[in-house]
Enzyme design. Sequence first.
Site, PDB file in Angstrom:
ATOM      1  N   ASP A   1      36.528  34.719  34.140  1.00 27.74           N
ATOM      2  CA  ASP A   1      35.632  34.018  35.059  1.00 27.74           C
ATOM      3  C   ASP A   1      34.192  34.496  34.924  1.00 27.74           C
ATOM      4  O   ASP A   1      33.903  35.445  34.194  1.00 27.74           O
ATOM      5  CB  ASP A   1      36.113  34.183  36.506  1.00 27.74           C
ATOM      6  CG  ASP A   1      36.292  35.647  36.923  1.00 27.74           C
ATOM      7  OD1 ASP A   1      35.983  36.552  36.125  1.00 27.74           O
ATOM      8  OD2 ASP A   1      36.756  35.873  38.051  1.00 27.74           O
TER       9      ASP A   1
ATOM     10  N   HIS B   1      42.454  36.366  45.945  1.00 30.05           N
ATOM     11  CA  HIS B   1      42.034  35.466  44.861  1.00 30.05           C
ATOM     12  C   HIS B   1      42.380  36.053  43.496  1.00 30.05           C
ATOM     13  O   HIS B   1      42.504  37.260  43.335  1.00 30.05           O
ATOM     14  CB  HIS B   1      40.552  35.072  44.990  1.00 30.05           C
ATOM     15  CG  HIS B   1      39.559  36.097  44.541  1.00 30.05           C
ATOM     16  ND1 HIS B   1      38.206  35.917  44.648  1.00 30.05           N
ATOM     17  CD2 HIS B   1      39.711  37.323  43.975  1.00 30.05           C
ATOM     18  CE1 HIS B   1      37.587  36.971  44.155  1.00 30.05           C
ATOM     19  NE2 HIS B   1      38.466  37.828  43.753  1.00 30.05           N
TER      20      HIS B   1
END
Length: 243
Positions: A67, A139
Amino acid sequence: MKVIVKENYDLMSKAVADNIINYVNNKPKSLLCLAGGDTPLKTFEYLVKAAENKEINLTEVKFVSLDEWVGLGPATKGSCVETLYTHLYNKLPINVEEQVCFFDGLSNDLENECRRVDSFIESCGGIDISLLGIGMNGHLGFNEPGVNPELKCAVIPLDPVTKTVGAKYFDEEVDVQAGITVGLKHLLDAKEVILIANGEKKAEIVKKTIEGEITTEVPSSLARNSIDSSIYIDTEAGNKLSK
Ligand code: PGA
């Protein structure tokens, strides 16, 4: 999901690195999806050491980074790209141009970035190992609570917890509102899903991940549905588990 508890962060990291080394040596043409953040840093040290000692064959391995904060790039210390290159890729005997795929968080066409990384992952036949630190809110990458688990690569608005916790990575204040991330569809379909968490501060989310409801509100809990998933923790992160 297998639960592997080690006495401390160092032993936990060594066990994770050993798992990756064994996997890659059995399947040299692997795609590894690696998280930034603090949790994997010691695992990276062990991987670098293994490469120096020629205990891992990285010639055919590909890497896709998990990410990036939208709006940040390599010039920002603490960005995902800076972290991964500094602590891992630049220290490995690999050809980064050919072997590493990274989101460009500075791109003005993020949709295209998503499709580019989707194609890379698909051209490798999917991810072999997803190595994922668990966020304080559960997350995985920037797959925030409530995320659609069918997403491939996507741009996702940051959860308030992520914005607050994220400040720890940066020397200066940064204005980040979204993340670009490999989505759960790719991550949790990996041949092996490895979750990692250490320290007392992760004990609550580790309990929810392992013993709570399997729900998109706790993305890490969804790893329990993967065909081969494990969670490596240290005793502190495991101290709220019922057994
Ligand atoms: P950490 O981050 O490894 O720095 O705890 C995990 C995450 O929030 O994704």
